[in-house]
Scaffold this motif. Structure first.
Motif, short mmCIF file in Angstrom:
data_model
loop_
_atom_site.label_atom_id
_atom_site.label_comp_id
_atom_site.label_asym_id
_atom_site.label_seq_id
_atom_site.Cartn_x
_atom_site.Cartn_y
_atom_site.Cartn_z
N LEU B 330 -10.90 15.08 -28.22
CA LEU B 330 -10.18 16.24 -27.65
C LEU B 330 -10.98 16.42 -26.16
O LEU B 330 -12.16 16.54 -26.35
N ASP B 331 -10.52 16.13 -25.12
CA ASP B 331 -10.94 16.29 -23.84
C ASP B 331 -11.12 17.90 -23.44
O ASP B 331 -10.39 18.61 -23.55
N LYS B 332 -12.55 18.32 -23.06
CA LYS B 332 -12.71 19.66 -23.21
C LYS B 332 -12.05 20.45 -22.08
O LYS B 332 -11.76 21.53 -21.98
N ASP B 333 -11.82 19.59 -21.07
CA ASP B 333 -10.89 20.04 -19.75
C ASP B 333 -9.22 20.35 -20.21
O ASP B 333 -8.63 21.00 -19.45
N ASN B 334 -9.00 19.71 -21.37
CA ASN B 334 -7.59 19.85 -21.86
C ASN B 334 -7.61 20.22 -23.08
O ASN B 334 -6.71 19.62 -23.71
N PHE B 335 -8.14 21.09 -23.48
CA PHE B 335 -8.16 21.62 -25.15
C PHE B 335 -6.77 22.11 -25.36
O PHE B 335 -6.45 22.77 -24.44
N PRO B 336 -6.18 21.50 -26.26
CA PRO B 336 -4.81 22.14 -26.75
C PRO B 336 -5.01 23.78 -27.22
O PRO B 336 -6.15 24.00 -27.42
N ALA B 337 -3.92 24.57 -27.22
CA ALA B 337 -4.05 25.79 -27.24
C ALA B 337 -4.25 26.09 -28.64
O ALA B 337 -5.07 26.94 -29.14
N SER B 338 -3.83 25.15 -29.59
CA SER B 338 -4.38 25.32 -31.02
C SER B 338 -4.33 23.98 -31.62
O SER B 338 -3.56 23.00 -30.96
N VAL B 339 -5.28 23.60 -32.50
CA VAL B 339 -5.22 22.35 -33.10
C VAL B 339 -6.05 22.55 -34.48
O VAL B 339 -6.80 23.42 -34.67
N LEU B 340 -5.43 21.41 -35.40
CA LEU B 340 -5.77 21.83 -36.71
C LEU B 340 -7.02 20.83 -37.05
O LEU B 340 -7.11 19.49 -36.72
N SER B 341 -8.02 21.52 -37.88
CA SER B 341 -9.00 20.66 -38.13
C SER B 341 -8.61 19.46 -39.22
O SER B 341 -7.65 19.72 -39.92
N VAL B 342 -9.64 18.46 -39.50
CA VAL B 342 -8.93 17.45 -40.68
C VAL B 342 -9.35 18.08 -42.00
O VAL B 342 -10.11 19.30 -42.07
N GLY B 343 -8.82 17.49 -43.04
CA GLY B 343 -9.21 17.95 -44.34
C GLY B 343 -7.99 18.96 -44.70
O GLY B 343 -6.90 18.93 -44.46
N ASP B 344 -8.58 20.30 -45.07
CA ASP B 344 -7.61 21.10 -45.29
C ASP B 344 -7.45 22.09 -44.35
O ASP B 344 -6.70 23.54 -44.47
N SER B 345 -7.49 21.72 -43.14
CA SER B 345 -6.56 22.22 -42.05
C SER B 345 -6.60 23.68 -41.60
O SER B 345 -5.93 24.35 -42.32
N VAL B 346 -7.65 23.98 -40.81
CA VAL B 346 -7.67 25.34 -40.20
C VAL B 346 -7.32 25.29 -38.70
O VAL B 346 -7.73 24.24 -38.21
N ARG B 347 -6.69 26.16 -38.32
CA ARG B 347 -5.95 26.04 -36.96
C ARG B 347 -7.15 26.79 -36.06
O ARG B 347 -7.41 27.91 -36.07
N PHE B 348 -7.63 26.11 -35.04
CA PHE B 348 -8.64 26.42 -34.06
C PHE B 348 -8.00 26.62 -32.73
O PHE B 348 -6.97 26.14 -32.39
N HIS B 349 -8.54 27.46 -31.95
CA HIS B 349 -8.16 27.79 -30.60
C HIS B 349 -9.63 27.59 -29.84
O HIS B 349 -10.41 28.28 -29.77
N LEU B 350 -9.72 26.32 -29.29
CA LEU B 350 -11.00 25.87 -28.51
C LEU B 350 -10.92 26.35 -27.03
O LEU B 350 -10.05 26.30 -26.59
N ASP B 351 -12.11 27.00 -26.95
CA ASP B 351 -12.40 27.63 -25.49
C ASP B 351 -13.46 26.53 -24.66
O ASP B 351 -14.44 26.28 -25.22
N LYS B 352 -13.25 25.94 -23.57
CA LYS B 352 -13.83 25.18 -23.01
C LYS B 352 -15.26 25.87 -22.27
O LYS B 352 -16.40 25.18 -22.13
N ASN B 353 -15.08 27.09 -22.03
CA ASN B 353 -16.22 27.78 -21.60
C ASN B 353 -17.31 27.86 -22.69
O ASN B 353 -18.40 28.11 -22.34
N ALA B 354 -17.00 27.68 -23.96
CA ALA B 354 -18.17 27.82 -25.01
C ALA B 354 -18.64 26.61 -25.07
O ALA B 354 -19.83 26.55 -26.05
N VAL B 355 -18.34 25.66 -24.41
CA VAL B 355 -19.07 24.36 -24.62
C VAL B 355 -20.42 24.33 -23.75
O VAL B 355 -20.34 24.48 -22.62
N VAL B 356 -21.53 24.07 -24.89
CA VAL B 356 -22.80 24.12 -23.96
C VAL B 356 -22.95 22.85 -23.73
O VAL B 356 -23.56 22.37 -22.51
N GLU B 357 -23.09 21.76 -24.52
CA GLU B 357 -23.35 20.43 -24.25
C GLU B 357 -22.18 19.43 -24.73
O GLU B 357 -21.49 19.88 -25.68
#
Lengths: 592, 594
Positions: B330-357
């Motif tokens: 997942l490219d941090k400049d193009n994070f999708p609006a929502s993405v499912l985690s692997v396994g038992d799948s939770v819907r995440f909304h990733l924010d590029k501003n929260a990326v520290v490193e």
């Protein structure tokens, strides 16, 4: 003495030299040691038996072709991604002239062999090498096989040359001036005439040497059943009373008592092997899983040919359907047909005949199972199987079709759905103590008279009380037509005991018969899918409808086949749409 | 065509003789010996033909001969002969990879120039293992030309089992100065900067000292498996293998080892969907900053309350980290609006501003993030929330009698009949419901034990369709058009099924009247004269309850299962006669409202 030896030796040398240089061919044209020469065949009755069985040996070679043409052209089978272009052409009704599946040559090779055998039987009879009684049996068997082959050709090619001469090679058969092509209707007339002219149409009497087991297989069921063939010919021809007559004969083999006798295909009764094909709907698969000689054949299988792992040819169906090669699969529509059924207990899906029995599902792939039910991909050399050509299930449906067209729709309903004794149960009120007149079809025509009386205390069971309809045997709820569309529901009670229903609305009878046929066509798809009956059934109905109302048969056939592609989410091929434009497009190109 | 000089060997004659040998039958056995003259002539003819054919061979060879000089030179020769690659050649010898390149297989080598290797850490040069890892990172099996990176990028597995990204111009970011030199046993590319082997996402996380790493360490276990131990011999007395002490141990991590089967027959490695140490998959993994980890833990703790604080703590910790891996890059400049985690799948909304490193790793990318945002649960059914909704199928009834603790979780010993009936939904799909009939029990009940219940408020729904005997018995009943016939009353209960759970009284279930589409009047069957009814397939809302603690089958396996799981009941009518006390259940649905 010495000189004379030398001379002889020299002479021999000279002779040998001459022979080797000039007449090699002649010298080594010896009769083979391990095969019988033409001139040595046909010496006695056992040679005649061998000729008949030899013909059936050739029939095994067209088994795969028979199933591909009769099923893949229809709506219940589809090609897999592994299938080659020739199979795709068959599936899409876009058959090129070079397609080997569509080549009628293998059929004609057997036909010419049949002609030759029949010619030689005539010679044997003339030379007193064959008794008249022995001749009658064997000649009729071969003629029936030839007729069956011609019927297949007529179904797939429409117009075909009809050849009965003993030809040396198939090339001679290509002479159109000598052998003009006959239309399907003319062909049927010819075939019926030939069959009617045969010395015998009954089955082979016990004790005939032709019935001796070969390689452990009793051949009685291998031979094409002549009475069923007669019924089929009349059904195709549209002579329904005669068709029903011959089908009823099969029901009544050995006096027609399935409880006591084998070989009475009395419409899916429990019979003596009740435990094999019980009402529970869980043993229907035994028709296919049991071996060639097992009990299921006694009252169900009419005609079958074994494939043994130890003898050629190898079971040809494995290559078509097994997971290893996987060329043909059940169509999505065929699977939907089973899933759309409702069982007698109200639960969905035809479990007796659908998933796990007629086909299996492994992951996302579906495989045809009923044709090769015992094949296991991890045990690839265990290829023993059988080719069921006809059995009680399809006999019953054909009888129902014939009876319906002959005006006996209630009987047809009983054979498709439940039981005669249920359909005709309410002829007398339950309170009436005299049971003489209940649970039977009161028909002056003996071919349609069935006595199914059944009761307890006192216990009474008439022969046909054991009968089960095709659907009830698979534990399915009845399938019905909407009576209010065809009958005058305002009339109280029942007007006829031949057909247990109210009078028709004016002009609605023909539509009702067609509606009844629709439920039978649907039932064929559940009972006999993949067994090689589908395309003939569709063509028979399409021809009949086209004859009644031009255009309706074409639309019917086109829609049924197009549904296969629509259900699978694929575009309908042009070749399938062409089925709806011209009857000519129903047939394969005829190229030897 | 010219005839070459005939060189007839004994072998030629033998072959020709065998070819011409005639096998006569019967009395003509002596034939072949009396015909030698003729045979000799034939042999001569044959040999002439052979000669003609052999003369063609040479020309054919010329025609197909390899003229490209590069194909006759090998990878190793080229590397050795290029003075600019002398350092790399030296390292190849040191690590014995020169032997590997000399074998008959095809390889691709990205050879760094001497200048590129100047900057190499001396520790790598001096540690044999590290140097091997480094050199192997420049070699892959099979030939990879830049043309094979058709879609812009291709992941190539190198000999150290790591993967590098190969583009038409670069490999793992370093530019190729010379490329696509197709040699006899592979392809040689020359690069201006060396490609240092990257750690996997798992190795990177374990190299930090974050709270998240400590949490992952708490669920790392060392296990012993005799099958993996080294066998030193066989005990002559018992016939059993003698195992070398200290062998047979291996480590497992609960996060990596989790198995999720989306395909029933998948291989075990395919089931381990969140195994971020796996080099063949590509992951995006989130490493929380310590502050974010602590905040997440504080946020989730209240849903995992158990009687034991330590258990609660470890449960919460695991639930914070269990959903932080994502499939693919997942490219941090193009994070999708929502993405499912692997396994038992939770819907995440990733924010590029929260990326520290951002750390590129050999099997994807690791983002260090200061906050995460995901769907916790909203009170409407959604299976991708962190607090999962629970669906209890009617047929999963658990009525095992446990006499030890009747009060904790009651069952009826006399069950009557259980019928699992399969039916068709209006949309054509199938469902199965539990039908309890003829049990003759006053207030009968069916017990269910869901695997996991959070300490949270749940909304309760169920579906109880009846699709048989829905026409009233008497012709005229019910007299009132449009009324529903009630066929049974049932209630939902937790705790003691005999006592009504507050908020869950008896509910009447019925069927729906069939209405005329035109007039909206209740339809009447023209034949029987009865009102027509149809099955009610709708889900019914029953009420809500709050679980007093966190329940899970998998916590504290030493505790009695009855104490670990929450017993949920469907309770039948207070009647002993059928059909009044018949019970139906397709499913119970619990939707969390955090």
């Amino acid at each position: 003495m010495k000189i004379s030896n030398k001379r002889v030796f020299r002479g021999m040398m000279l002779l040998l030299l001459g022979m080797s240089t000039f007449s090699c061919q002649k010298t080594f044209d010896l009769l083979p040691e391990d095969a019988l020469d033409y001139s040595q065949a046909y010496q006695n009755v056992f040679d005649a038996d061998a000729a008949v069985l030899g013909l059936y040996g050739k029939v095994t070679r067209i088994a795969d072709k028979y199933l591909v043409l009769n099923e893949l052209r229809a709506d219940l089978e589809d090609v897999t991604p592994q299938a080659d272009n020739y199979l795709r052409e068959i599936n899409d009704h876009n058959v090129s002239a070079s397609n080997p599946w569509a080549n009628p040559r293998p059929y004609y090779e057997i036909i010419i062999n049949c002609n030759d055998v029949m010619h030689n039987f005539d010679l044997m009879l003339a030379n007193k090498r064959l008794l008249q009684a022995d001749y009658n049996i064997r000649y009729s068997e071969v003629a029936a096989l030839r007729t069956w082959l011609y019927l297949q050709l007529g179904i797939h090619y429409g117009t075909v040359p009809y050849i009965t001469d003993p030809l040396q090679s198939i090339e001679a058969a290509k002479d159109e001036s000598k052998y003009p092509k006959l239309s399907f209707d003319e062909l049927l007339t010819k075939l019926i005439d030939v069959m009617q002219g045969l010395p015998t149409l009954t089955r082979i009497p016990a004790g005939t040497s032709l019935l001796l087991p070969i390689d452990g297989y009793a051949p009685a069921k291998i031979f094409i059943n002549k009475e069923q063939l007669m019924g089929d010919l009349y059904l195709w021809k549209g002579n329904y009373p005669q068709a029903s007559h011959y089908y009823k004969k099969l029901f009544n083999y050995n006096g027609g008592d399935p409880v006591q006798n084998n070989d009475a295909y009395a419409a899916l009764t429990l019979g003596s092997n009740g435990s094999d094909l019980s009402t529970a709907g869980s043993s229907w698969n035994k028709i296919f899983t049991q071996g060639f000689g097992e009990r299921v054949q006694n009252n169900e299988i009419i005609n079958q040919i074994p494939f043994d792992r130890n003898f050629a040819p190898v079971n040809p169906f494995i290559k078509l359907y097994a997971p290893n090669s996987y060329l043909i699969k059940p169509s999505d529509k065929a699977i939907q047909n089973w899933r759309n059924q409702t069982r007698t207990d109200g639960s969905p899906s035809d479990n007796a005949r659908g998933e796990g029995v007629s086909y299996t599902r492994v992951g996302t792939n579906t495989y045809i199972k009923k044709i090769i039910p015992n094949y296991n991909p991890v045990n690839q050399f265990e290829t023993t199987g059988k080719w069921i050509i006809s059995r009680g299930g399809d006999l019953t449906l054909k009888f129902a079709e014939s009876a319906n067209r002959d005006g006996r729709d209630s009987l047809a309903y009983a054979f498709v759905n439940s039981r005669i004794r249920d359909v005709y149960a309410r002829v007398v009120a339950p309170s009436v103590v005299n049971k003489t007149n209940e649970m039977q079809s009161f028909d002056s025509n003996p071919d349609y008279y069935f006595d199914a009386r059944f009761g307890d205390s006192p216990n009474y069971r008439r022969l046909w009380s054991y009968q089960l309809g095709v659907r009830l045997r698979a534990n399915l709820a009845e399938t019905k037509v909407d009576s209010s569309q065809f009958f005058d529901m305002s009339v109280p009670g029942v007007k006829s005991y031949i057909n247990y229903h109210k009078p028709f609305l004016p002009g609605k009878e023909a539509a009702f018969r067609t509606a009844m046929e629709d439920i039978m066509i649907a039932e064929w798809a559940l009972e006999s899918a993949f067994e090689g009956h589908r395309w003939p059934t569709l063509i028979r109905h399409a021809l009949r409808r086209e004859k009644e109302t031009p255009g309706s048969g074409r639309a019917f056939l086109r829609d049924v086949i197009a549904d296969k592609f629509i259900a699978a989410g694929k575009p309908v091929p042009a070749g399938v749409n062409a089925l709806g434009t011209d009857v000519k497009n129903w047939y394969l190109p005829f190229n030897f | 065509m010219e005839l070459q000089t005939l060189l007839i060997t004994r072998e030629h004659i033998k072959i020709a003789y065998n070819f011409l040998r005639v096998r006569p039958r019967g009395t003509l056995k002596d034939f072949k010996f009396k015909n030698m003259n003729l045979l000799k002539q034939k042999i001569l003819l044959l040999l002439m033909c052979t000669a003609v054919m052999s003369s063609c061979e040479k020309k054919w060879d010329d025609h197909t001969a390899v003229t490209e000089p590069n194909f006759s030179s090998q990878l190793l020769d080229r590397i050795n002969s290029n003075p600019d690659l002398s350092k790399f050649a030296e390292y190849l010898v040191q690590t014995n990879y020169d032997d590997t390149l000399g074998t008959g297989k095809a390889y691709t080598v990205w050879a760094p120039t001497n200048a590129a290797l100047q900057a190499l850490d001396p520790e790598v040069i001096n540690t044999q293992a590290k140097l091997e890892l480094f050199v192997a990172n420049h070699i892959s099996n099979l030939s990879f030309l830049t043309a094979s990176a058709k879609n812009g990028m291709v992941r190539v597995k190198t000999l150290n089992k790591k993967s590098v990204s190969f583009t038409p111009t670069t490999v793992d970011g370093s530019v190729m100065t010379s490329k696509d030199l197709y040699l006899g046993n592979g392809v040689l590319h020359i690069i201006s900067t060396a490609i240092t082997p990257k750690p996997s996402a798992w190795q990177l996380v374990m190299s930090t000292n974050s709270l998240q790493k400590q949490e992952l360490e708490t669920i790392t276990f060392t296990r012993y498996d005799p099958a993996r131990a080294e066998v030193t011999g066989i005990d002559p007395l018992t016939g059993k293998p003698i195992l070398k002490p200290g062998t047979g141990f291996y480590t497992q991590n609960r996060f990596l080892q989790r198995q999720f089967s989306d395909r029933p027959s998948a291989a075990e490695s395919a089931l381990r969907q969140s195994d971020i140490s796996h080099e063949d998959s590509t992951f995006t993994y989130i490493l929380l900053t310590d502050a974010a980890f602590t905040a997440e833990k504080a946020k989730l703790r209240k849903y995992f309350e158990t009687s034991n604080a330590d258990t609660t703590d470890s449960l919460t910790g695991f639930n914070v980290i269990k959903d932080l891996a994502f499939k693919g890059f997942l490219d941090k400049d193009n994070f999708p609006a929502s993405v499912l985690s692997v396994g038992d799948s939770v819907r995440f909304h990733l924010d590029k501003n929260a990326v520290v490193e951002t750390h590129q790793v050999s099997n994807g990318v690791v983002y260090v993030m200061s906050s995460i945002n995901y769907d916790l649960g909203s009170g409407t059914y959604d299976k991708y929330t962190k607090i999962k909704p629970i669906i209890i199928e009617g047929e999963s009834i658990n009525n095992t009698v446990n006499t030890a603790d009747q009060n904790l979780s009651m069952v009826k010993a006399t069950n009557g009949t259980f019928e699992k009936r399969s039916r068709r939904n209006p949309d054509g799909s199938f469902y199965t419901f539990l039908y309890r009939v003829g049990h003759a029990q006053n207030i009968n009940f069916s017990r269910y034990r869901p695997n996991e219940v959070h300490k949270v408020k749940y909304k309760v729904y169920w579906r109880v369709p009846k699709d048989f005997n829905i026409v009233p018995a008497a012709k005229a009943s019910p007299l009132v058009a449009g009324s529903t016939i009630v066929f049974s009353q049932m209630r939902f209960a937790i705790g003691n099924p005999l006592v009504e759970t507050p908020g869950f009284p008896y509910v009447m279930h019925g069927v729906l009247p069939v209405l005329d589409p035109a007039t909206n009047a209740h339809q009447i069957d023209p034949i029987s004269g009865k009102y027509l009814y149809k099955t009610d397939y709708d889900e019914k809302y029953l009420g809500e309850f709050t679980a007093s603690r966190y329940y899970s089958r998998s916590i504290d396996p030493f505790q009695d299962e009855l104490k670990r799981t929450l017993a949920i009941y469907q309770v039948g009518a207070a009647s002993t006669t059928a059909p009044l006390n018949d019970m139906y259940l397709d499913y119970i649905k619990l939707v969390p409202v955090p």
